[in-house]
Design a protein around this motif. Structure first.
Motif, PDB file in Angstrom:
ATOM      1  N   ARG A 211       0.855  -1.164   0.053  1.00 52.62           N
ATOM      2  CA  ARG A 211       0.019  -0.099  -0.135  1.00 52.62           C
ATOM      3  C   ARG A 211       0.817   1.258  -0.234  1.00 52.62           C
ATOM      4  N   HIS A 212       1.898   1.171   0.821  1.00 51.75           N
ATOM      5  CA  HIS A 212       2.909   2.381   0.746  1.00 51.75           C
ATOM      6  C   HIS A 212       3.396   2.461  -0.589  1.00 51.75           C
ATOM      7  N   TYR A 213       3.927   1.468  -1.139  1.00 50.96           N
ATOM      8  CA  TYR A 213       4.281   1.641  -2.558  1.00 50.96           C
ATOM      9  C   TYR A 213       3.343   2.288  -3.598  1.00 50.96           C
ATOM     10  N   ARG A 214       2.212   1.872  -3.565  1.00 52.10           N
ATOM     11  CA  ARG A 214       1.182   2.576  -4.336  1.00 52.10           C
ATOM     12  C   ARG A 214       0.889   3.740  -4.255  1.00 52.10           C
ATOM     13  N   ASP A 215       0.867   4.177  -2.707  1.00 53.45           N
ATOM     14  CA  ASP A 215       0.642   5.592  -2.347  1.00 53.45           C
ATOM     15  C   ASP A 215       1.840   6.600  -2.971  1.00 53.45           C
ATOM     16  N   ALA A 216       3.194   5.915  -2.825  1.00 49.08           N
ATOM     17  CA  ALA A 216       4.273   6.630  -3.194  1.00 49.08           C
ATOM     18  C   ALA A 216       4.003   7.108  -4.640  1.00 49.08           C
ATOM     19  N   GLN A 217       3.437   6.094  -5.494  1.00 51.50           N
ATOM     20  CA  GLN A 217       3.306   6.178  -6.791  1.00 51.50           C
ATOM     21  C   GLN A 217       2.213   7.357  -7.185  1.00 51.50           C
ATOM     22  N   GLY A 269       1.264  11.811   3.730  1.00 57.89           N
ATOM     23  CA  GLY A 269       1.006  10.672   4.583  1.00 57.89           C
ATOM     24  C   GLY A 269       1.888   9.509   4.677  1.00 57.89           C
ATOM     25  N   LEU A 270       3.131   9.589   4.162  1.00 60.42           N
ATOM     26  CA  LEU A 270       4.072   8.571   4.023  1.00 60.42           C
ATOM     27  C   LEU A 270       5.095   8.606   5.051  1.00 60.42           C
ATOM     28  N   LEU A 271       5.253   9.596   5.645  1.00 66.70           N
ATOM     29  CA  LEU A 271       5.923   9.561   6.995  1.00 66.70           C
ATOM     30  C   LEU A 271       5.670  10.264   8.160  1.00 66.70           C
ATOM     31  N   VAL A 272       5.823   9.886   9.285  1.00 60.67           N
ATOM     32  CA  VAL A 272       5.171  10.479  10.476  1.00 60.67           C
ATOM     33  C   VAL A 272       6.536  10.770  11.306  1.00 60.67           C
ATOM     34  N   GLU A 273       6.563  12.078  12.071  1.00 59.15           N
ATOM     35  CA  GLU A 273       7.681  12.476  13.033  1.00 59.15           C
ATOM     36  C   GLU A 273       7.354  11.910  14.122  1.00 59.15           C
ATOM     37  N   ILE A 274       8.350  11.233  14.805  1.00 57.04           N
ATOM     38  CA  ILE A 274       8.437  10.340  16.040  1.00 57.04           C
ATOM     39  C   ILE A 274       9.128  10.957  17.406  1.00 57.04           C
ATOM     40  N   THR A 275       9.554  12.283  16.883  1.00 57.42           N
ATOM     41  CA  THR A 275      10.352  13.015  17.892  1.00 57.42           C
ATOM     42  C   THR A 275      10.019  14.158  18.580  1.00 57.42           C
ATOM     43  N   GLN A 276       9.128  15.156  17.706  1.00 58.13           N
ATOM     44  CA  GLN A 276       8.482  16.157  18.360  1.00 58.13           C
ATOM     45  C   GLN A 276       9.361  17.257  18.736  1.00 58.13           C
ATOM     46  N   ARG A 277      10.591  17.487  18.151  1.00 54.81           N
ATOM     47  CA  ARG A 277      11.606  18.430  18.670  1.00 54.81           C
ATOM     48  C   ARG A 277      12.124  19.200  17.358  1.00 54.81           C
ATOM     49  N   ARG A 278      12.784  20.402  17.537  1.00 53.68           N
ATOM     50  CA  ARG A 278      13.298  21.248  16.514  1.00 53.68           C
ATOM     51  C   ARG A 278      14.696  20.632  15.766  1.00 53.68           C
ATOM     52  N   SER A 279      15.234  19.936  16.322  1.00 49.76           N
ATOM     53  CA  SER A 279      16.439  19.573  15.912  1.00 49.76           C
ATOM     54  C   SER A 279      16.460  18.000  16.208  1.00 49.76           C
ATOM     55  N   TRP A 280      17.674  17.197  15.310  1.00 56.39           N
ATOM     56  CA  TRP A 280      17.564  15.911  15.183  1.00 56.39           C
ATOM     57  C   TRP A 280      16.288  15.153  15.216  1.00 56.39           C
ATOM     58  N   ARG A 281      15.635  15.587  14.237  1.00 60.51           N
ATOM     59  CA  ARG A 281      14.108  14.747  14.320  1.00 60.51           C
ATOM     60  C   ARG A 281      14.238  13.538  13.409  1.00 60.51           C
ATOM     61  N   GLN A 282      13.464  12.924  13.896  1.00 58.55           N
ATOM     62  CA  GLN A 282      13.389  11.537  13.087  1.00 58.55           C
ATOM     63  C   GLN A 282      11.828  11.118  12.807  1.00 58.55           C
ATOM     64  N   TYR A 283      12.045  10.466  11.658  1.00 61.66           N
ATOM     65  CA  TYR A 283      10.648  10.237  10.925  1.00 61.66           C
ATOM     66  C   TYR A 283      10.367   8.428  10.658  1.00 61.66           C
ATOM     67  N   LEU A 284       9.220   8.070  10.691  1.00 57.50           N
ATOM     68  CA  LEU A 284       8.834   6.487  10.677  1.00 57.50           C
ATOM     69  C   LEU A 284       7.768   6.488   9.823  1.00 57.50           C
ATOM     70  N   THR A 285       7.567   5.486   8.960  1.00 57.72           N
ATOM     71  CA  THR A 285       6.481   5.176   8.259  1.00 57.72           C
ATOM     72  C   THR A 285       5.425   4.799   9.055  1.00 57.72           C
ATOM     73  N   PRO A 286       4.045   5.365   8.865  1.00 57.47           N
ATOM     74  CA  PRO A 286       2.751   5.269   9.635  1.00 57.47           C
ATOM     75  C   PRO A 286       2.638   3.841  10.006  1.00 57.47           C
ATOM     76  N   ASP A 287       2.642   2.948   9.401  1.00 54.44           N
ATOM     77  CA  ASP A 287       2.379   1.404   9.970  1.00 54.44           C
ATOM     78  C   ASP A 287       3.222   0.968  11.019  1.00 54.44           C
ATOM     79  N   LEU A 288       4.752   1.104  10.914  1.00 49.86           N
ATOM     80  CA  LEU A 288       5.490   0.744  11.905  1.00 49.86           C
ATOM     81  C   LEU A 288       5.514   1.694  13.133  1.00 49.86           C
TER      82      LEU A 288
END
Length: 337
Positions: A211-217, A269-288
């Motif tokens: 699904r992520h592959y199709r959403d990326a397309q 909608g293909l990435l979500v931030e999991i750090t909620q900070r201004r620097s050294w942010r990290q992002y993860l796919t929504p399913d994981l």
């Protein structure tokens, strides 16, 4: 005095509950294998599944790690809020060897490397292939006390015809296989149910990655000028945990450019931030992010997927270009291992 049937010398006693568990587990493995062999995201899923399987094997070695820690190690980033891994042990010293074995085209390599003490009595032919596979792992676990015993289960399942190729997420077994000379019915049932669960979760994640592959397309076709977005979306397939710094390094761009690129993927909608900070942010796919507790688990009926994009020559060229980006990312990361 009432006579009782002698306990089985090979495998479990085939009670109705045991037979049902074997059938259900074998079916789950077959469904995963059938989908994997035709999936357009087979390679990135196999990489993620290897992290999942290795995490299970580490836990059977009594290592205090969770799946999220192995994903963090595989992506080269420390997830926020996670305790540090033990520094006096190299938990991942066998991972590269295992990954190489998974990719080895020689179908006999794993079997030929087994200790000569591992055998198969004549009575084994009367038992289901799944039990034969698990018994091979049981024998190996009694001899080989390293993590490689648990990592051998995907090969054993393939050799018995339960899958066409080793499925890394199916690594595992049970501590009872190593500690007991003859596991009891509860031990066998626990292994079968855990293996079935691993196959079901693996299939769900494979569907999620597709699904992520199709959403990326869709996201690429919606952009007037995609620029480097296809390269990032291809990278996400293989590295679901990202930061602007890691994207900049892997895609050879500035950190500012990588941040803007990630923001475009987040808006789609293909990435979500999991750090909620201004620097050294990290992002993860929504399913994981949902699997690892950074997002609330979805409840109720699954969201209906948007209709497929119409087939035309222009879109076909876009999709082909995206597949080439994925192949390039695969080559890049394979060379980095």
């Amino acid at each position: 005095m009432e006579s009782r049937p002698a306990p089985a010398r090979y495998g479990p006693d085939y009670t109705p509950k045991m037979v049902a568990a074997i059938a259900s587990c074998s079916t789950a493995i077959g469904r995963l294998d059938a989908r994997f062999t035709v999936s357009p995201v087979a390679k990135p899923w196999a990489m993620r599944a290897a992290w999942t399987g290795y995490a299970k094997a580490l836990q059977l070695q009594s290592a205090e790690v969770e799946e999220i820690d192995v994903f963090s190690w595989g992506c080269g980033l420390k997830m926020p809020g996670r305790p540090p891994l033990p520094s006096h042990l190299d938990l991942f010293d066998r991972f590269a060897e295992w990954r190489a074995a998974l990719d080895d085209p020689d179908l006999l390599a794993w079997r030929d490397a087994l200790p000569t003490a591992i055998g198969e009595p004549a009575v084994a032919r009367d038992h289901p292939p799944l039990i034969q596979s698990l018994d091979t792992v049981r024998q190996l676990a009694r001899i080989e006390h390293s993590i490689m015993a648990w990592l051998g289960l995907p090969f054993a399942l393939r050799d018995r015809g339960l899958s066409a190729t080793p499925l890394p997420c199916l690594a595992g077994g049970a501590k009872a296989f190593r500690m007991k000379r003859k596991p009891d019915a509860d031990d066998w049932l626990a292994v079968l149910r855990a293996l079935e669960s691993a196959a079901r979760i693996g299939l769900e994640r494979l569907h999620g990655l597709e699904r992520h592959y199709r959403d990326a397309q869709r996201a690429i076709t919606a952009e007037y000028r995609p620029g480097a977005l296809p390269a990032l979306l291809a990278l996400i397939q293989y590295r679901p945990l990202l930061s602007p710094q890691s994207v900049a390094e892997l895609l050879s761009m500035s950190i500012a450019g990588a941040s803007k690129l990630i923001e475009r993927a987040s808006m789609a909608g293909l990435l979500v931030e999991i750090t909620q900070r201004r620097s050294w942010r990290q992002y993860l796919t929504p399913d994981l992010a949902a699997d690892f507790g950074y997002l609330p688990a979805k409840r109720g009926r699954p969201v209906k997927e948007r209709p497929s994009l119409p087939l035309d020559r222009d879109l076909a060229s876009v999709f082909d270009a995206f597949d080439r980006e994925m192949a390039a990312i695969d080559n890049l990361l394979t060379g980095a291992r």
